[in-house]
Design an enzyme around this catalytic site. Structure first.
Site, PDB file in Angstrom:
ATOM      1  N   ILE A  12      30.052 -10.038 -40.386  1.00  0.00           N
ATOM      2  CA  ILE A  12      30.969 -10.844 -41.121  1.00  0.00           C
ATOM      3  C   ILE A  12      31.431 -10.079 -42.655  1.00  0.00           C
ATOM      4  O   ILE A  12      32.667 -10.242 -43.087  1.00  0.00           O
ATOM      5  CB  ILE A  12      30.131 -12.302 -41.587  1.00  0.00           C
ATOM      6  CG1 ILE A  12      29.653 -12.689 -40.474  1.00  0.00           C
ATOM      7  CG2 ILE A  12      31.001 -13.091 -42.213  1.00  0.00           C
ATOM      8  CD1 ILE A  12      28.695 -13.994 -40.578  1.00  0.00           C
ATOM      9  N   THR A  35      21.734  -2.655 -40.232  1.00  0.00           N
ATOM     10  CA  THR A  35      22.630  -3.118 -39.098  1.00  0.00           C
ATOM     11  C   THR A  35      23.842  -3.031 -39.163  1.00  0.00           C
ATOM     12  O   THR A  35      24.844  -3.066 -38.267  1.00  0.00           O
ATOM     13  CB  THR A  35      22.349  -4.708 -39.083  1.00  0.00           C
ATOM     14  OG1 THR A  35      22.693  -5.367 -39.769  1.00  0.00           O
ATOM     15  CG2 THR A  35      20.927  -4.975 -38.554  1.00  0.00           C
ATOM     16  N   SER A 117      22.956 -20.340 -44.283  1.00  0.00           N
ATOM     17  CA  SER A 117      23.110 -20.687 -42.864  1.00  0.00           C
ATOM     18  C   SER A 117      22.644 -22.021 -42.194  1.00  0.00           C
ATOM     19  O   SER A 117      22.085 -22.755 -43.064  1.00  0.00           O
ATOM     20  CB  SER A 117      21.994 -19.806 -41.980  1.00  0.00           C
ATOM     21  OG  SER A 117      21.694 -20.126 -40.791  1.00  0.00           O
ATOM     22  N   TYR A 141      13.039 -17.247 -41.387  1.00  0.00           N
ATOM     23  CA  TYR A 141      14.687 -17.128 -41.833  1.00  0.00           C
ATOM     24  C   TYR A 141      15.416 -18.147 -42.408  1.00  0.00           C
ATOM     25  O   TYR A 141      15.984 -17.782 -43.652  1.00  0.00           O
ATOM     26  CB  TYR A 141      15.461 -16.554 -40.486  1.00  0.00           C
ATOM     27  CG  TYR A 141      17.264 -16.425 -40.740  1.00  0.00           C
ATOM     28  CD1 TYR A 141      17.362 -15.254 -41.299  1.00  0.00           C
ATOM     29  CD2 TYR A 141      18.023 -17.376 -40.091  1.00  0.00           C
ATOM     30  CE1 TYR A 141      18.792 -15.050 -41.732  1.00  0.00           C
ATOM     31  CE2 TYR A 141      19.251 -17.469 -40.330  1.00  0.00           C
ATOM     32  CZ  TYR A 141      19.576 -16.273 -41.027  1.00  0.00           C
ATOM     33  OH  TYR A 141      20.861 -15.990 -41.190  1.00  0.00           O
ATOM     34  N   ASN A 170      27.366 -20.614 -35.836  1.00  0.00           N
ATOM     35  CA  ASN A 170      27.279 -19.658 -34.950  1.00  0.00           C
ATOM     36  C   ASN A 170      28.441 -18.740 -35.195  1.00  0.00           C
ATOM     37  O   ASN A 170      29.627 -19.191 -34.599  1.00  0.00           O
ATOM     38  CB  ASN A 170      26.993 -19.717 -33.714  1.00  0.00           C
ATOM     39  CG  ASN A 170      25.470 -20.029 -33.370  1.00  0.00           C
ATOM     40  OD1 ASN A 170      25.028 -21.167 -34.102  1.00  0.00           O
ATOM     41  ND2 ASN A 170      24.735 -19.373 -32.625  1.00  0.00           N
ATOM     42  N   ILE A 185      27.641 -14.885 -27.716  1.00  0.00           N
ATOM     43  CA  ILE A 185      28.861 -14.500 -27.573  1.00  0.00           C
ATOM     44  C   ILE A 185      29.019 -13.206 -27.607  1.00  0.00           C
ATOM     45  O   ILE A 185      29.561 -12.752 -26.531  1.00  0.00           O
ATOM     46  CB  ILE A 185      29.989 -15.153 -28.355  1.00  0.00           C
ATOM     47  CG1 ILE A 185      30.242 -16.695 -28.180  1.00  0.00           C
ATOM     48  CG2 ILE A 185      31.450 -14.603 -28.180  1.00  0.00           C
ATOM     49  CD1 ILE A 185      31.209 -17.633 -28.959  1.00  0.00           C
ATOM     50  N   GLU A 268      13.720 -23.649 -29.216  1.00  0.00           N
ATOM     51  CA  GLU A 268      14.942 -23.240 -29.319  1.00  0.00           C
ATOM     52  C   GLU A 268      15.755 -24.673 -29.446  1.00  0.00           C
ATOM     53  O   GLU A 268      15.445 -25.867 -28.915  1.00  0.00           O
ATOM     54  CB  GLU A 268      15.644 -22.643 -28.156  1.00  0.00           C
ATOM     55  CG  GLU A 268      17.095 -22.451 -28.331  1.00  0.00           C
ATOM     56  CD  GLU A 268      18.024 -21.859 -27.031  1.00  0.00           C
ATOM     57  OE1 GLU A 268      18.447 -20.895 -27.249  1.00  0.00           O
ATOM     58  OE2 GLU A 268      17.931 -22.544 -26.116  1.00  0.00           O
TER      59      GLU A 268
HETATM   60  N1  LIG Z   1      26.290 -14.103 -37.762  1.00  0.00           N
HETATM   61  C1  LIG Z   1      25.927 -15.404 -37.776  1.00  0.00           C
HETATM   62  O1  LIG Z   1      26.088 -16.255 -36.784  1.00  0.00           O
HETATM   63  C2  LIG Z   1      25.411 -15.993 -39.125  1.00  0.00           C
HETATM   64  C3  LIG Z   1      24.908 -17.255 -39.218  1.00  0.00           C
HETATM   65  C4  LIG Z   1      24.484 -17.855 -40.352  1.00  0.00           C
HETATM   66  C5  LIG Z   1      24.466 -17.002 -41.463  1.00  0.00           C
HETATM   67  N2  LIG Z   1      24.612 -15.767 -41.330  1.00  0.00           N
HETATM   68  C6  LIG Z   1      24.450 -14.808 -42.451  1.00  0.00           C
HETATM   69  O2  LIG Z   1      25.640 -14.026 -42.808  1.00  0.00           O
HETATM   70  C7  LIG Z   1      25.344 -12.988 -43.424  1.00  0.00           C
HETATM   71  C8  LIG Z   1      25.989 -11.638 -42.722  1.00  0.00           C
HETATM   72  O3  LIG Z   1      25.482 -11.718 -41.291  1.00  0.00           O
HETATM   73  P1  LIG Z   1      26.075 -10.923 -40.145  1.00  0.00           P
HETATM   74  O4  LIG Z   1      26.104 -11.760 -38.817  1.00  0.00           O
HETATM   75  O5  LIG Z   1      27.353 -10.154 -40.816  1.00  0.00           O
HETATM   76  O6  LIG Z   1      25.116  -9.820 -40.086  1.00  0.00           O
HETATM   77  P2  LIG Z   1      24.891  -8.024 -40.194  1.00  0.00           P
HETATM   78  O7  LIG Z   1      23.586  -7.745 -39.772  1.00  0.00           O
HETATM   79  O8  LIG Z   1      26.147  -7.417 -39.350  1.00  0.00           O
HETATM   80  O9  LIG Z   1      25.015  -7.951 -41.585  1.00  0.00           O
HETATM   81  C9  LIG Z   1      24.226  -7.952 -42.585  1.00  0.00           C
HETATM   82  C10 LIG Z   1      24.404  -6.516 -43.489  1.00  0.00           C
HETATM   83  O10 LIG Z   1      23.333  -6.389 -44.224  1.00  0.00           O
HETATM   84  C11 LIG Z   1      23.213  -5.258 -44.432  1.00  0.00           C
HETATM   85  N3  LIG Z   1      21.815  -5.087 -44.952  1.00  0.00           N
HETATM   86  C12 LIG Z   1      20.408  -5.653 -44.514  1.00  0.00           C
HETATM   87  N4  LIG Z   1      19.483  -5.613 -45.393  1.00  0.00           N
HETATM   88  C13 LIG Z   1      20.101  -5.069 -46.512  1.00  0.00           C
HETATM   89  C14 LIG Z   1      19.504  -4.759 -47.685  1.00  0.00           C
HETATM   90  N5  LIG Z   1      18.174  -4.563 -48.106  1.00  0.00           N
HETATM   91  N6  LIG Z   1      20.370  -3.874 -48.751  1.00  0.00           N
HETATM   92  C15 LIG Z   1      21.778  -3.812 -48.419  1.00  0.00           C
HETATM   93  N7  LIG Z   1      22.141  -4.104 -47.316  1.00  0.00           N
HETATM   94  C16 LIG Z   1      21.503  -4.595 -46.269  1.00  0.00           C
HETATM   95  C17 LIG Z   1      23.115  -4.742 -43.063  1.00  0.00           C
HETATM   96  O11 LIG Z   1      23.186  -3.395 -42.957  1.00  0.00           O
HETATM   97  C18 LIG Z   1      24.548  -5.358 -42.499  1.00  0.00           C
HETATM   98  O12 LIG Z   1      25.587  -4.557 -42.843  1.00  0.00           O
HETATM   99  C19 LIG Z   1      23.804 -12.880 -43.520  1.00  0.00           C
HETATM  100  O13 LIG Z   1      23.474 -13.138 -44.790  1.00  0.00           O
HETATM  101  C20 LIG Z   1      23.322 -13.839 -42.477  1.00  0.00           C
HETATM  102  O14 LIG Z   1      21.915 -14.364 -42.770  1.00  0.00           O
HETATM  103  C21 LIG Z   1      25.363 -15.425 -40.192  1.00  0.00           C
END
Ligand SMILES: NC(=O)c1ccc[n+]([C@@H]2O[C@H](COP(=O)([O-])OP(=O)(O)OC[C@H]3O[C@@H](n4cnc5c(N)ncnc54)[C@H](O)[C@@H]3O)[C@@H](O)[C@H]2O)c1
Length: 308
Positions: A12, A35, A117, A141, A170, A185, A268
Site C-alpha cells: 500500500i 516485506t 485496520s 495484531y 481487505n 486475492i 476466522e
Molecule cells: N493489506 C491490507 O489488506 C491491510 C488491511 C488493513 C491494514 N493494513 C495496514 O496497512 C499498512 C501497510 O500494509 P501492506 O499491506 O502494504 O503491507 P506490507 O507488508 O506490504 O507493508 C508494510 C511495510 O512496512 C515495512 N516495515 C515493516 N516493519 C518495519 C519496521 N520495523 N521499520 C520500517 N519498515 C518496516 C515493510 O518492509 C513493508 O514495506 C500496515 O500498517 C497494515 O497493518 C493493511
C-alpha cells in the site's frame, strides 16, 4: 510539500508514494524492507532505509528530511504472525508507532495519516460494521492497531498533533505479495496466473470487504487536508465471497483452476463488510472500483511480470 512515508516500499505504501509524487509532493521513505521491496519504489522518492523501532535513527531521518506530513504504514501486517509472536508484533506496531509519534511531536509535523485496520473490531456484531462498533480485537495484531489509535488521540490532546486513522478493509491490487501469506486475492491471482491449484479453506461462502489499493492511496491523500482527529473505515461497503473471487478470477484469466477444499480456519471471521458513509462525509472519499475492475488490473500487472 514534503511527506515521509513509513512502510513506503510495501504494497500500500508504494501506491501512496506514487500518488504523492504524481501530485507534486517531495517524498522520503523509511522502510526496513522486511516485506517491502526497493523495486516497488519510484526513483524520485528518497529512500532512507531505517527501522521504526530504532528511535535514534528515525529521529535523524526527521532532522534531515523535515516532513510536514507523515503517512505511517510500516507494520508487522500478518494477524497469524501476531498470534505466534505477539511481543514482536507489539514492538513493531506499537513501540515503532510511538517512536514515529515522538518524532512527529519533536519535529513539528502537521499531521499523521495512520494505516489502521478493521481488525480493531474483531468479530462483527452486525453488518455493515460502522466506526461506532465495539472495538474488541481477536488477534494481538488488532490490539496493537487499536492501541496506536489511542496514542494518536492522546498526542492530539496533549501536543496538538493532528491525525486521521484509516481502518482498512481487505486491500488488494498490484504489488501485493501473493507468494507469502498475503490476502486471499493476491494468493489466488498469483496461483491462477501460474496455472496452479487453489487451496480453499472452508466452504468459500465467507465474505470480505475488498477495496482496491489505488483507492486506498487516494483516501490517504484526502486525509491530509480533511478529517481532523477521525477514525474512518476505508472499504467498498460491499461483501464479496471467496467463491465469487474464484469465479471472477477464472473468468478474467480464462482459466478454470483446480480448487482443493480444506477445513475452515478456526476463529476466522465469517462475514465482513464496513460501513463507509463517514469516510464520504469527512473525506469526500468513496470506493468506485468494482472487484471485477480491480481484479482485472491486478491480473494485468501479474501478466506483465509484476513490473512497476
Ligand atoms: N493489506 C491490507 O489488506 C491491510 C488491511 C488493513 C491494514 N493494513 C495496514 O496497512 C499498512 C501497510 O500494509 P501492506 O499491506 O502494504 O503491507 P506490507 O507488508 O506490504 O507493508 C508494510 C511495510 O512496512 C515495512 N516495515 C515493516 N516493519 C518495519 C519496521 N520495523 N521499520 C520500517 N519498515 C518496516 C515493510 O518492509 C513493508 O514495506 C500496515 O500498517 C497494515 O497493518 C493493511
Amino acid at each position: 510539500m514534503k511527506a515521509l512515508v513509513t512502510g513506503g516500499a510495501g504494497f500500500i505504501g508504494s501506491h501512496v508514494v506514487d500518488l504523492l509524487l504524481e501530485r507534486g509532493w517531495e517524498v522520503a521513505v523509511v522502510d526496513n524492507l522486511s516485506t517491502g521491496r526497493e523495486e516497488n519504489l519510484d526513483k524520485r522518492a528518497v529512500f532512507c532505509g531505517g527501522d521504526v523501532c530504532d528511535a535514534v535513527g528515525l529521529d535523524a531521518v526527521f532532522c534531515r528530511e523535515k516532513p510536514e506530513v507523515v503517512f505511517h504504514l510500516a507494520a508487522q501486517t500478518n494477524a497469524r504472525t501476531s498470534l505466534k509472536v505477539p511481543a514482536e508484533d507489539a514492538v513493531t506496531n506499537l513501540v515503532g508507532s510511538i517512536n514515529v509519534l515522538e518524532c512527529c511531536r519533536r519535529h513539528g509535523v502537521r499531521k499523521v495519516v495512520y494505516s489502521s485496520s478493521c481488525a480493531v473490531y474483531g468479530v462483527p456484531v452486525g453488518l455493515p460494521v460502522k466506526e461506532t462498533h465495539l472495538l474488541a480485537p481477536v488477534f494481538p495484531y488488532g490490539c496493537s492497531k487499536r492501541a496506536v489509535e489511542d496514542y494518536l488521540w492522546v498526542y492530539r490532546e496533549l501536543y496538538g498533533l493532528d491525525f486521521v486513522a484509516l481502518r482498512y478493509a481487505n486491500v488488494y491490487g498490484p504489488r501485493q505479495d501473493g507468494r507469502g501469506e498475503g490476502g486471499v486475492i493476491a494468493v489466488f491471482a498469483d496461483r491462477i496466473s501460474e496455472g496452479a491449484a487453489l487451496e480453499l479453506k472452508g466452504d468459500g461462502l465467507q465474505t470480505r470487504d475488498f477495496v482496491f489499493v489505488k483507492e486506498v492511496a487516494e483516501a490517504n491523500l484526502l486525509a491530509v487536508e480533511r478529517g481532523s482527529g477521525k477514525f474512518l473505515n476505508i472499504g467498498s461497503g460491499k461483501e464479496t465471497s471467496v467463491n465469487e473471487v474464484v469465479s471472477l478470477l477464472s473468468r478474467l484469466s480464462g482459466r478454470v483452476p483446480e480448487v482443493r477444499r480444506g477445513p475452515a480456519v478456526k476463529g476466522e471471521v465469517r462475514r465482513m463488510c464496513l460501513g463507509v458513509s463517514l469516510a464520504k462525509e469527512e473525506l469526500g472519499w468513496s470506493s468506485r472500483v468494482s472487484v471485477e475492475g480491480g481484479l482485472l488490473e491486478t491480473m494485468e500487472w501479474l501478466n506483465k511480470g509484476r513490473g512497476r
